[in-house]
Scaffold this motif. Structure first.
Motif, PDB file in Angstrom:
ATOM      1  N   ALA A   1      20.160   7.875  36.540  1.00 56.87           N
ATOM      2  CA  ALA A   1      20.060   8.739  35.358  1.00 56.87           C
ATOM      3  C   ALA A   1      18.885   8.319  34.482  1.00 56.87           C
ATOM      4  CB  ALA A   1      21.370   8.690  34.566  1.00 56.87           C
ATOM      5  N   ALA A   2      18.707   7.020  34.319  1.00 58.49           N
ATOM      6  CA  ALA A   2      17.598   6.519  33.503  1.00 58.49           C
ATOM      7  C   ALA A   2      16.258   6.835  34.152  1.00 58.49           C
ATOM      8  CB  ALA A   2      17.749   5.014  33.301  1.00 58.49           C
ATOM      9  N   ALA A   3      16.191   6.775  35.473  1.00 57.55           N
ATOM     10  CA  ALA A   3      14.943   7.091  36.177  1.00 57.55           C
ATOM     11  C   ALA A   3      14.535   8.541  35.958  1.00 57.55           C
ATOM     12  CB  ALA A   3      15.115   6.815  37.673  1.00 57.55           C
ATOM     13  N   ALA A   4      15.506   9.398  35.628  1.00 61.51           N
ATOM     14  CA  ALA A   4      15.219  10.802  35.344  1.00 61.51           C
ATOM     15  C   ALA A   4      14.873  11.025  33.878  1.00 61.51           C
ATOM     16  CB  ALA A   4      16.413  11.671  35.745  1.00 61.51           C
ATOM     17  N   GLY A   5      14.776   9.948  33.106  1.00 64.54           N
ATOM     18  CA  GLY A   5      14.375  10.058  31.710  1.00 64.54           C
ATOM     19  C   GLY A   5      15.514  10.137  30.727  1.00 64.54           C
ATOM     20  N   GLN A   6      16.773   9.982  31.184  1.00 66.86           N
ATOM     21  CA  GLN A   6      17.924  10.023  30.289  1.00 66.86           C
ATOM     22  C   GLN A   6      18.102   8.667  29.604  1.00 66.86           C
ATOM     23  OE1 GLN A   6      19.904  12.684  29.809  1.00 66.86           O
ATOM     24  NE2 GLN A   6      19.366  14.046  31.507  1.00 66.86           N
ATOM     25  N   ARG A   7      18.318   8.688  28.279  1.00 69.34           N
ATOM     26  CA  ARG A   7      18.610   7.436  27.563  1.00 69.34           C
ATOM     27  C   ARG A   7      20.016   6.999  27.979  1.00 69.34           C
ATOM     28  NH1 ARG A   7      18.490   9.238  21.597  1.00 69.34           N
ATOM     29  NH2 ARG A   7      19.632  10.932  22.617  1.00 69.34           N
TER      30      ARG A   7
ATOM     31  N   LEU B   1      23.107   4.053  28.770  1.00 77.10           N
ATOM     32  CA  LEU B   1      23.748   2.771  28.496  1.00 77.10           C
ATOM     33  C   LEU B   1      24.851   2.540  29.517  1.00 77.10           C
ATOM     34  CD1 LEU B   1      24.367   0.284  26.618  1.00 77.10           C
ATOM     35  CD2 LEU B   1      26.007   1.784  25.439  1.00 77.10           C
ATOM     36  N   VAL B   2      24.882   1.335  30.101  1.00 74.15           N
ATOM     37  CA  VAL B   2      25.997   0.925  30.957  1.00 74.15           C
ATOM     38  C   VAL B   2      26.834  -0.068  30.169  1.00 74.15           C
ATOM     39  CG1 VAL B   2      26.679   0.196  33.254  1.00 74.15           C
ATOM     40  CG2 VAL B   2      24.360   0.992  32.858  1.00 74.15           C
ATOM     41  N   LEU B   3      28.127   0.211  30.047  1.00 68.15           N
ATOM     42  CA  LEU B   3      29.034  -0.594  29.230  1.00 68.15           C
ATOM     43  C   LEU B   3      30.205  -1.043  30.098  1.00 68.15           C
ATOM     44  CD1 LEU B   3      29.620  -1.402  26.167  1.00 68.15           C
ATOM     45  CD2 LEU B   3      31.063   0.635  26.116  1.00 68.15           C
TER      46      LEU B   3
ATOM     47  N   VAL C   1      19.958  -9.898  35.948  1.00 65.29           N
ATOM     48  CA  VAL C   1      19.277 -10.362  34.732  1.00 65.29           C
ATOM     49  C   VAL C   1      20.328 -10.770  33.707  1.00 65.29           C
ATOM     50  CG1 VAL C   1      17.260  -8.882  35.073  1.00 65.29           C
ATOM     51  CG2 VAL C   1      19.215  -8.032  33.754  1.00 65.29           C
ATOM     52  N   PRO C   2      19.975 -11.644  32.764  1.00 68.16           N
ATOM     53  CA  PRO C   2      20.924 -11.981  31.698  1.00 68.16           C
ATOM     54  C   PRO C   2      21.221 -10.746  30.839  1.00 68.16           C
ATOM     55  CG  PRO C   2      19.120 -13.572  31.790  1.00 68.16           C
ATOM     56  CD  PRO C   2      18.724 -12.424  32.659  1.00 68.16           C
ATOM     57  N   VAL C   3      22.484 -10.560  30.503  1.00 66.54           N
ATOM     58  CA  VAL C   3      22.900  -9.426  29.674  1.00 66.54           C
ATOM     59  C   VAL C   3      23.681  -9.971  28.490  1.00 66.54           C
ATOM     60  CG1 VAL C   3      24.322  -7.343  29.559  1.00 66.54           C
ATOM     61  CG2 VAL C   3      22.976  -7.827  31.623  1.00 66.54           C
TER      62      VAL C   3
ATOM     63  N   ALA D   1      17.798  -4.096  27.288  1.00 65.05           N
ATOM     64  CA  ALA D   1      16.929  -3.239  28.100  1.00 65.05           C
ATOM     65  C   ALA D   1      16.652  -3.919  29.439  1.00 65.05           C
ATOM     66  CB  ALA D   1      15.630  -2.950  27.373  1.00 65.05           C
ATOM     67  N   VAL D   2      16.904  -3.187  30.539  1.00 66.51           N
ATOM     68  CA  VAL D   2      16.626  -3.726  31.876  1.00 66.51           C
ATOM     69  C   VAL D   2      15.598  -2.868  32.610  1.00 66.51           C
ATOM     70  CG1 VAL D   2      18.865  -4.857  32.080  1.00 66.51           C
ATOM     71  CG2 VAL D   2      18.597  -2.493  32.869  1.00 66.51           C
ATOM     72  N   ALA D   3      15.292  -1.682  32.070  1.00 66.93           N
ATOM     73  CA  ALA D   3      14.279  -0.784  32.631  1.00 66.93           C
ATOM     74  C   ALA D   3      14.008   0.291  31.597  1.00 66.93           C
ATOM     75  CB  ALA D   3      14.753  -0.165  33.950  1.00 66.93           C
ATOM     76  N   ASP D   4      13.031   1.132  31.852  1.00 62.43           N
ATOM     77  CA  ASP D   4      12.759   2.241  30.942  1.00 62.43           C
ATOM     78  C   ASP D   4      14.009   3.121  30.814  1.00 62.43           C
ATOM     79  OD1 ASP D   4      10.180   1.365  30.619  1.00 62.43           O
ATOM     80  OD2 ASP D   4       9.305   2.807  32.053  1.00 62.43           O
TER      81      ASP D   4
END
Length: 403
Positions: free
Chosen positions: A25-31, A33-35, A49-51, A57-60
């Motif tokens: 979803a993020a790769a398609a430009g959607q803002r 959040l994974v919770l 990665v550390p969270v 932020a882990v990618a655009d």
């Protein structure tokens, strides 16, 4: 805003699937959040990665958060916990032991849902993906707002008035401090926030996806989860079959697994007919990191919209019929002898196995009488209502067993 919840039996890979869906979803430009609402957080492991306790932020366009339950606990439960500690102090209990006893079971999951509410209200996100706890914990969690609502409507007001009026007498008689106004306000605030969460998660922009592996035991739990989620008004919009063995190039050992999985997958298609079924094959390596997770999700959804609602309707319908109004509740895999139905004032009490739901009727139905109820062969509970003035005196009683 789109909210997607992923649940399933422990160990089926729901965190990986949830993370991959969010990454796509993020790769398609959607803002996005994974919770995580699972006390055993694994999102940091999935992304490699550390969270932290705040969105990281882990990618655009892609952020990950593992909720700091202790901080949210102090914000939402501190007043209530303080009162409970004062009660236990009068018994001479060790303070450390008392503090452990005042932490409610499942508190971390509940407080993570409150974090979800804050994010949904913030308007910072287009998509929120929720990595839920394993199935049983998720079902108990999603049933909590409604159960607490019944207590708040029926018991809490009376309890609050009694304690307020008799606090001095009760304190002397019981020898323990009675709760003050701040405690009651904290309970009311917690209930209101959880009720908002339930409204969000049962709304048209939210849905649940069940993740399973092609195993008979896992499928049985997924079927039960589908029934219970529908009972409590949560829409399931698809099923993910994860860790499917590829048929091509299989040696004798893997060929046996392919045949066994094919049998279970045929049952999955039959069990969840009408829902999208996405399949994810075993890869050569464990998918870790944004790039690997995105690739997994691309293969899984195969060109379809990963956050689409799939056009699947919610479990509830109100339909006008010739004799009045019919309330329909889809209960997949349920038979007539598994359902009990009772009417109590403006509520319908629906019991399926060990799960009970109290449905508060809208005003238009609360004024009517129940004139019949049945469970169809396709697992739909149909409750018929008719105006009290025109309902026959021979209509079924307000409390009845469906059969």
């Amino acid at each position: 805003m789109r909210i997607l919840l992923f649940t399933g039996k422990g160990g089926v890979g729901k965190s990986t699937v949830a993370s991959g869906t969010a990454a796509l979803a993020a790769a398609a430009g959607q803002r996005t959040l994974v919770l995580s609402t699972d006390a055993a957080h694994s999102l940091a492991d999935a992304f490699g990665v550390p969270v932290g306790p705040e969105p990281t932020a882990v990618a655009d366009h892609l952020f990950v958060q593992q909720v700091d339950a202790q901080l949210r606990f102090e914000q939402s439960w501190a007043e209530i916990q303080g009162y409970l500690l004062s009660v236990l102090d009068t018994t001479g209990m060790d303070p450390v032991a008392a503090e452990e006893l005042t932490v409610i079971p499942g508190a971390e999951e509940v407080l993570a849902l409150l974090e979800l509410r804050l994010h949904a209200l913030s308007d910072d996100w287009d998509v929120i993906v929720v990595d839920c706890a394993p199935t049983a914990e998720t079902l108990r969690l999603l049933a909590l707002p409604e159960a607490l609502g019944w207590y708040m409507q029926r018991v809490f007001p009376v309890q609050q008035r009694v304690v307020k009026a008799l606090r001095p007498v009760l304190s002397r008689a019981a020898g323990v401090p009675m709760p003050g106004g701040g405690v009651f306000e904290a309970v009311e605030r917690l209930h209101a926030e959880l009720d908002e969460v339930r409204t969000l998660l049962s709304g048209p922009e939210a849905s649940v996806r069940i993740v399973l592996t092609p195993e008979a035991v896992v499928l049985a739990e997924a079927r039960r989860a589908y029934t219970t989620l529908s009972l409590f008004g949560y829409r399931v919009d698809g099923v993910v079959a994860n860790r499917v063995f590829p048929a091509e190039g299989a040696d004798d050992w893997r060929a046996g697994w392919v045949l066994a999985q094919d049998e279970v997958l045929a049952q999955v298609e039959e069990s969840f007919s009408g829902l999208p079924l996405w399949r994810s094959e075993y890869g050569a390596a464990e998918p870790v990191g944004v790039e690997a997770l995105t690739a997994l999700a691309r293969g899984l959804y195969d060109g379809t919209d990963p956050i689409g609602t799939s056009g699947v309707r919610g479990p509830f319908e109100m339909v006008s019929v010739r004799s009045g109004v019919q309330l329909r509740l889809r209960l997949p895999f349920v038979t007539r002898d598994q359902v009990d139905l009772a009417r109590s004032g403006d509520e319908l009490v629906v019991t399926v196995g060990s799960h009970r739901r109290l449905l508060t009727l809208p005003a238009s139905l609360a004024r009517m009488r129940v004139t019949g109820a049945r469970v169809d062969d396709d697992g739909v509970l149909r409750v018929s209502f008719q105006d009290a003035a025109t309902a026959s005196s021979s209509s079924p009683s307000a409390q009845e067993r469906v059969g």
